[in-house]
Design a protein around this motif. Structure first.
Motif, PDB file in Angstrom:
ATOM      1  N   LYS A 115      79.306  59.748  69.591  1.00 17.35           N
ATOM      2  CA  LYS A 115      79.864  60.888  68.863  1.00 17.35           C
ATOM      3  C   LYS A 115      81.035  60.495  67.974  1.00 17.35           C
ATOM      4  O   LYS A 115      81.526  61.338  67.207  1.00 17.35           O
ATOM      5  N   ALA A 116      81.473  59.222  68.069  1.00 17.26           N
ATOM      6  CA  ALA A 116      82.456  58.701  67.121  1.00 17.26           C
ATOM      7  C   ALA A 116      81.759  57.974  65.976  1.00 17.26           C
ATOM      8  O   ALA A 116      82.408  57.318  65.170  1.00 17.26           O
ATOM      9  N   ASN A 117      80.411  58.098  65.929  1.00 16.40           N
ATOM     10  CA  ASN A 117      79.570  57.485  64.898  1.00 16.40           C
ATOM     11  C   ASN A 117      79.567  55.969  64.962  1.00 16.40           C
ATOM     12  O   ASN A 117      79.312  55.287  63.958  1.00 16.40           O
ATOM     13  N   ASN A 118      79.809  55.388  66.137  1.00 12.25           N
ATOM     14  CA  ASN A 118      79.636  53.954  66.342  1.00 12.25           C
ATOM     15  C   ASN A 118      78.186  53.679  66.695  1.00 12.25           C
ATOM     16  O   ASN A 118      77.622  54.313  67.587  1.00 12.25           O
ATOM     17  N   LEU A 119      77.586  52.740  65.976  1.00 13.56           N
ATOM     18  CA  LEU A 119      76.213  52.340  66.259  1.00 13.56           C
ATOM     19  C   LEU A 119      76.231  51.234  67.299  1.00 13.56           C
ATOM     20  O   LEU A 119      76.900  50.217  67.129  1.00 13.56           O
ATOM     21  N   GLY A 120      75.503  51.414  68.398  1.00 14.06           N
ATOM     22  CA  GLY A 120      75.485  50.426  69.469  1.00 14.06           C
ATOM     23  C   GLY A 120      74.546  49.280  69.169  1.00 14.06           C
ATOM     24  O   GLY A 120      73.774  49.288  68.197  1.00 14.06           O
ATOM     25  N   PHE A 121      74.607  48.256  70.011  1.00 12.62           N
ATOM     26  CA  PHE A 121      73.661  47.158  69.926  1.00 12.62           C
ATOM     27  C   PHE A 121      72.256  47.668  70.211  1.00 12.62           C
ATOM     28  O   PHE A 121      72.053  48.594  70.996  1.00 12.62           O
ATOM     29  N   ARG A 122      71.279  47.041  69.582  1.00 14.90           N
ATOM     30  CA  ARG A 122      69.900  47.294  69.991  1.00 14.90           C
ATOM     31  C   ARG A 122      69.685  46.716  71.383  1.00 14.90           C
ATOM     32  O   ARG A 122      70.226  45.672  71.726  1.00 14.90           O
ATOM     33  N   SER A 123      68.894  47.405  72.166  1.00 19.83           N
ATOM     34  CA  SER A 123      68.603  46.918  73.512  1.00 19.83           C
ATOM     35  C   SER A 123      67.716  45.685  73.436  1.00 19.83           C
ATOM     36  O   SER A 123      67.149  45.348  72.387  1.00 19.83           O
ATOM     37  N   GLU A 124      67.582  45.012  74.565  1.00 24.94           N
ATOM     38  CA  GLU A 124      66.567  43.974  74.663  1.00 24.94           C
ATOM     39  C   GLU A 124      65.191  44.616  74.543  1.00 24.94           C
ATOM     40  O   GLU A 124      64.982  45.755  74.951  1.00 24.94           O
ATOM     41  N   GLU A 125      64.263  43.859  73.964  1.00 20.36           N
ATOM     42  CA  GLU A 125      62.898  44.379  73.862  1.00 20.36           C
ATOM     43  C   GLU A 125      62.259  44.447  75.249  1.00 20.36           C
ATOM     44  O   GLU A 125      62.469  43.581  76.090  1.00 20.36           O
ATOM     45  N   ARG A 126      61.517  45.495  75.453  1.00 21.41           N
ATOM     46  CA  ARG A 126      60.714  45.616  76.667  1.00 21.41           C
ATOM     47  C   ARG A 126      59.269  45.795  76.223  1.00 21.41           C
ATOM     48  O   ARG A 126      58.956  46.719  75.464  1.00 21.41           O
ATOM     49  N   CYS A 127      58.397  44.894  76.677  1.00 16.84           N
ATOM     50  CA  CYS A 127      57.023  44.882  76.186  1.00 16.84           C
ATOM     51  C   CYS A 127      56.051  45.299  77.286  1.00 16.84           C
ATOM     52  O   CYS A 127      56.270  45.015  78.470  1.00 16.84           O
ATOM     53  N   THR A 128      54.974  45.940  76.877  1.00 20.87           N
ATOM     54  CA  THR A 128      53.905  46.337  77.788  1.00 20.87           C
ATOM     55  C   THR A 128      52.571  46.081  77.109  1.00 20.87           C
ATOM     56  O   THR A 128      52.478  46.084  75.871  1.00 20.87           O
ATOM     57  N   THR A 129      51.546  45.879  77.922  1.00 17.92           N
ATOM     58  CA  THR A 129      50.222  45.581  77.387  1.00 17.92           C
ATOM     59  C   THR A 129      49.199  46.551  77.955  1.00 17.92           C
ATOM     60  O   THR A 129      49.179  46.811  79.166  1.00 17.92           O
ATOM     61  N   VAL A 130      48.356  47.080  77.072  1.00 17.96           N
ATOM     62  CA  VAL A 130      47.203  47.877  77.484  1.00 17.96           C
ATOM     63  C   VAL A 130      46.026  46.907  77.624  1.00 17.96           C
ATOM     64  O   VAL A 130      45.662  46.232  76.664  1.00 17.96           O
ATOM     65  N   PRO A 131      45.432  46.776  78.804  1.00 19.57           N
ATOM     66  CA  PRO A 131      44.330  45.818  78.958  1.00 19.57           C
ATOM     67  C   PRO A 131      43.142  46.151  78.057  1.00 19.57           C
ATOM     68  O   PRO A 131      42.925  47.312  77.672  1.00 19.57           O
ATOM     69  N   LEU A 132      42.379  45.123  77.751  1.00 20.45           N
ATOM     70  CA  LEU A 132      41.062  45.339  77.146  1.00 20.45           C
ATOM     71  C   LEU A 132      40.102  45.840  78.218  1.00 20.45           C
ATOM     72  O   LEU A 132      40.150  45.376  79.368  1.00 20.45           O
ATOM     73  N   ASP A 133      39.239  46.754  77.852  1.00 21.94           N
ATOM     74  CA  ASP A 133      38.242  47.221  78.811  1.00 21.94           C
ATOM     75  C   ASP A 133      37.188  46.138  79.004  1.00 21.94           C
ATOM     76  O   ASP A 133      36.978  45.273  78.145  1.00 21.94           O
ATOM     77  N   ASP A 134      36.549  46.155  80.146  1.00 28.40           N
ATOM     78  CA  ASP A 134      35.501  45.171  80.431  1.00 28.40           C
ATOM     79  C   ASP A 134      34.386  45.207  79.403  1.00 28.40           C
ATOM     80  O   ASP A 134      33.710  44.199  79.164  1.00 28.40           O
ATOM     81  N   THR A 135      34.187  46.350  78.765  1.00 30.18           N
ATOM     82  CA  THR A 135      33.110  46.467  77.776  1.00 30.18           C
ATOM     83  C   THR A 135      33.362  45.624  76.532  1.00 30.18           C
ATOM     84  O   THR A 135      32.446  45.426  75.724  1.00 30.18           O
ATOM     85  N   ALA A 136      34.594  45.108  76.350  1.00 27.81           N
ATOM     86  CA  ALA A 136      34.877  44.254  75.194  1.00 27.81           C
ATOM     87  C   ALA A 136      34.329  42.845  75.385  1.00 27.81           C
ATOM     88  O   ALA A 136      34.176  42.087  74.419  1.00 27.81           O
ATOM     89  N   LEU A 137      34.045  42.466  76.653  1.00 23.48           N
ATOM     90  CA  LEU A 137      33.488  41.137  76.938  1.00 23.48           C
ATOM     91  C   LEU A 137      31.976  41.166  76.766  1.00 23.48           C
ATOM     92  O   LEU A 137      31.310  42.143  77.137  1.00 23.48           O
ATOM     93  N   THR A 138      31.419  40.093  76.236  1.00 24.92           N
ATOM     94  CA  THR A 138      29.976  40.054  75.966  1.00 24.92           C
ATOM     95  C   THR A 138      29.287  39.041  76.872  1.00 24.92           C
ATOM     96  O   THR A 138      29.832  37.968  77.167  1.00 24.92           O
ATOM     97  N   GLY A 139      28.075  39.382  77.320  1.00 18.48           N
ATOM     98  CA  GLY A 139      27.286  38.492  78.159  1.00 18.48           C
ATOM     99  C   GLY A 139      25.920  39.105  78.424  1.00 18.48           C
ATOM    100  O   GLY A 139      25.767  40.330  78.413  1.00 18.48           O
TER     101      GLY A 139
END
Length: 640
Positions: free
Chosen positions: A510-534
């Motif tokens: 509220k004093a208009n100070n911009l803070g540091f950006r946080s560390e990145e936090r990453c997440t992954t959505v798995p590929l479905d089994d249907t993406a594999l071919t056989g």
């Protein structure tokens, strides 16, 4: 320093008013970022010394000495999120002539107060530790029990383990000598002494327990000496600052978290005294002296500050344009000092000041201007210094900066029996921020993102959330803002199968100070089994499986493949069974892992590989168990 960037106590100013003449109705101006703490000591006799130490965002320790019935008492107050506690008695009973108080604190919350007092006609250094709940552990002697007549130039600090480090100049029968004390938690103080004819020590400690000390030596000429101390080696051999002539009495030692530091001294020349800085390496090696002030103009009230990452600000006062200007020079880590700029363009007299600087190069200069405690500040070297009025002060004052860059300042208002300590915060740092969810892997392409943003002084005004995305077969695209100036702490996010999403959050207070950006936090959505071919695998619906599908076979030798993968980390999501089979997984033809699917669990993630960087390749899953053993593949985690 563990607790802060640098704290020093300044004595009475030349502008101190006569008793009873100061009006008590003044209050700090409504400058952006100011938090008025007001009177933290209650009214009484004039405090004879004051100091402050910041140890967290909006957290600080203030200490002062004051005459009472029967002698002098040491007091302290603790601020939490900018709100001060009631004053506490550090010394239970009145003592004789307590003065030169030092407040020290570290980020772990270890607090201590050190002071000088007279015992049996001789001055002694004493200290006390905070026990919590407003209580202190008494008084510990930090100087020899005998053989000291006077103690001057007291300086103190504390490291990350809670060891209190003290340096002072002791005088006996006309001979001066620098002494030091290391006071570990739960152990007796350890005392050392340097050569005779040594004066005016300055000391700084860092979280690792390293200590840097500078002092003046007149035994062989007049030199500024520098030495380091480690817990393992003790004090190293002192080395002189390189300067063609003599150096001034005072010096300033500062030490960064990585063990590199610097010493500021006054280098004397025929036509004036220069502001001189000498870098000190982690082994104690001294660099060449850097003269920062202009030749021919005496630089007085020199001061040096260092931030945890090694950013330095050197300041001094010089007579310019018929007045005294305070100049400031900034040096980023491992860089030279830039050209000095004007922190305060004109003061009537040579006022003492304090220098403070943050990792983000926020510069602050604290001094008394017209009996107001004045904080000159800027958050960017291209900007001019702005001014914050921290309240009435016509006597001693002190200031400190926490690791985020917020400043706490305290000054004595001398007004007879209505004297007190005024304390204020300057909110220079923006909010702290962290992405709190989701985890490293999610079970659906759509999931919530959550974050936490906090500001102890001004409060949080708004938050921005950013994201960058990489598909399983590509690199990251540009970062995008997914929440702009919001006041919430979570929101839904729509991803895609096989994608990695990395989030950052940043707040504005509220004093208009911009803070540091946080560390990145990453997440992954798995590929479905249907993406594999056989060939000759069965795809079927399965409740509880990822995306409610699973790919199965009971025949040895059958394969599933996926080409064109870009991955740093790989996991195979499988379903286990009582008569589960076995598979081997290869990457570009090389074996990654053999996996048994015998057991329980409808959705089990098996780590396959952690590469040093993102690699591109083809993943193959081959059934190695005999016919009739069930193999169920549920998905593939392809993380960047």
């Amino acid at each position: 320093m563990t607790r802060t960037l640098r704290t020093h106590l300044l004595g009475l100013t030349t502008a101190a008013l006569a008793v009873g003449t100061l009006g008590l109705t003044g209050s700090p101006a409504g400058a952006v970022g100011g938090v008025n703490g007001g009177n933290i000591s209650n009214f009484g006799n004039e405090p004879t010394s004051v100091d402050v130490a910041a140890f967290g965002s909006g957290d600080a320790l203030a200490a002062w000495t004051r005459e009472v019935v029967g002698g002098t008492r040491v007091y302290a107050a603790i601020a939490t999120d900018g709100v001060w506690s009631a004053p506490q008695q550090v010394t239970v009973a009145a003592v004789t002539n307590a003065h030169d108080v030092q407040a020290v604190a570290n980020d772990a919350g270890d607090l201590a107060v050190v002071w000088n007092q007279t015992t049996g006609g001789e001055e002694k250094v004493r200290g006390t530790r905070y026990l919590g709940n407003g209580s202190w552990d008494g008084s510990t002697l930090l100087s020899p029990a005998v053989d000291i007549e006077t103690v001057v130039s007291l300086d103190a600090d504390i490291d990350g383990a809670g060891r209190v480090h003290v340096a002072y100049e002791a005088e006996k029968q006309g001979t001066n000598r620098v002494r030091t004390t290391s006071w570990p938690k739960g152990s007796a103080p350890v005392m050392d002494a340097f050569g005779f004819h040594t004066f005016a020590p300055s000391l700084d400690a860092n979280p690792a327990g390293q200590v840097l000390l500078s002092y003046r030596d007149t035994a062989n000429g007049t030199r500024t000496m520098v030495t380091r101390r480690t817990a393992a080696l003790g004090w190293l051999g002192p080395k002189p600052v390189e300067w063609a002539g003599e150096t001034a009495l005072d010096s300033e030692a500062v030490l960064g978290d990585d063990g590199r530091g610097a010493v500021m001294a006054g280098g004397k020349e025929v036509d004036g005294t220069r502001a001189v800085v000498t870098r000190v390496g982690v082994t104690g090696a001294l660099g060449s002296a850097e003269a920062l002030s202009a030749p021919g103009v005496t630089a007085v009230h020199r001061h040096l500050a260092i931030s945890p990452n090694g950013t330095m600000q050197a300041t001094w006062t010089a007579f310019e344009n018929n007045g005294y200007a305070i100049r400031a020079a900034l040096a980023k880590p491992e860089q030279d000092f830039g050209a000095p700029s004007v922190a305060d363009p004109s003061t009537i007299v040579q006022l003492p000041h304090l220098s403070l600087v943050s990792d983000r190069a926020a510069q602050v200069v604290v001094h008394n201007s017209g009996d107001r405690l004045t904080l000159r500040h800027r958050t960017n070297p291209v900007l001019l210094f702005s001014e914050y009025d921290a309240g009435a002060t016509n006597s001693a004052f002190a200031a400190d900066m926490d690791r985020e860059g917020n400043v706490v300042a305290a000054g004595v208002v001398a007004n007879g029996f209505n004297s007190y300590v005024e304390a204020d915060f300057l909110d220079v740092a923006g909010p702290t921020a962290a992405v709190t969810g989701p985890g490293a892997r999610v079970g659906s392409p759509s999931f919530p993102v959550s974050w936490q943003v906090g500001d102890a002084l001004s409060g949080v005004k708004s938050t921005d959330v950013m994201a960058r995305t990489a598909a399983w077969n590509a690199g990251f695209g540009p970062q995008q803002v997914i929440a702009n100036n919001v006041t919430t702490t979570s929101q839904p996010f729509a991803g895609a199968f096989g994608s990695t999403h990395c989030f950052q959050v940043q707040g504005t207070d509220k004093a208009n100070n911009l803070g540091f950006r946080s560390e990145e936090r990453c997440t992954t959505v798995p590929l479905d089994d249907t993406a594999l071919t056989g060939k000759k695998w069965k795809h079927r619906a399965a409740a509880g499986a990822f995306n409610d599908t699973v790919t199965t076979t009971k025949r040895k030798g059958r394969k599933l493949t996926l080409a064109g993968i870009h991955a740093r980390h790989l996991e195979l999501v499988v379903a286990k069974a009582a008569k589960g089979g076995k598979v081997k997984v290869t990457w570009n033809g090389s074996l990654l892992k053999r996996i048994s699917l015998k057991g329980k669990g409808s959705q089990v993630a098996v780590p396959l590989a952690d590469f040093a960087g993102v690699q591109t390749g083809t993943l193959t899953i081959k059934v190695t168990s005999r016919d009739g053993r069930k193999v169920s593949i549920d998905g593939l985690v392809v993380a960047k």
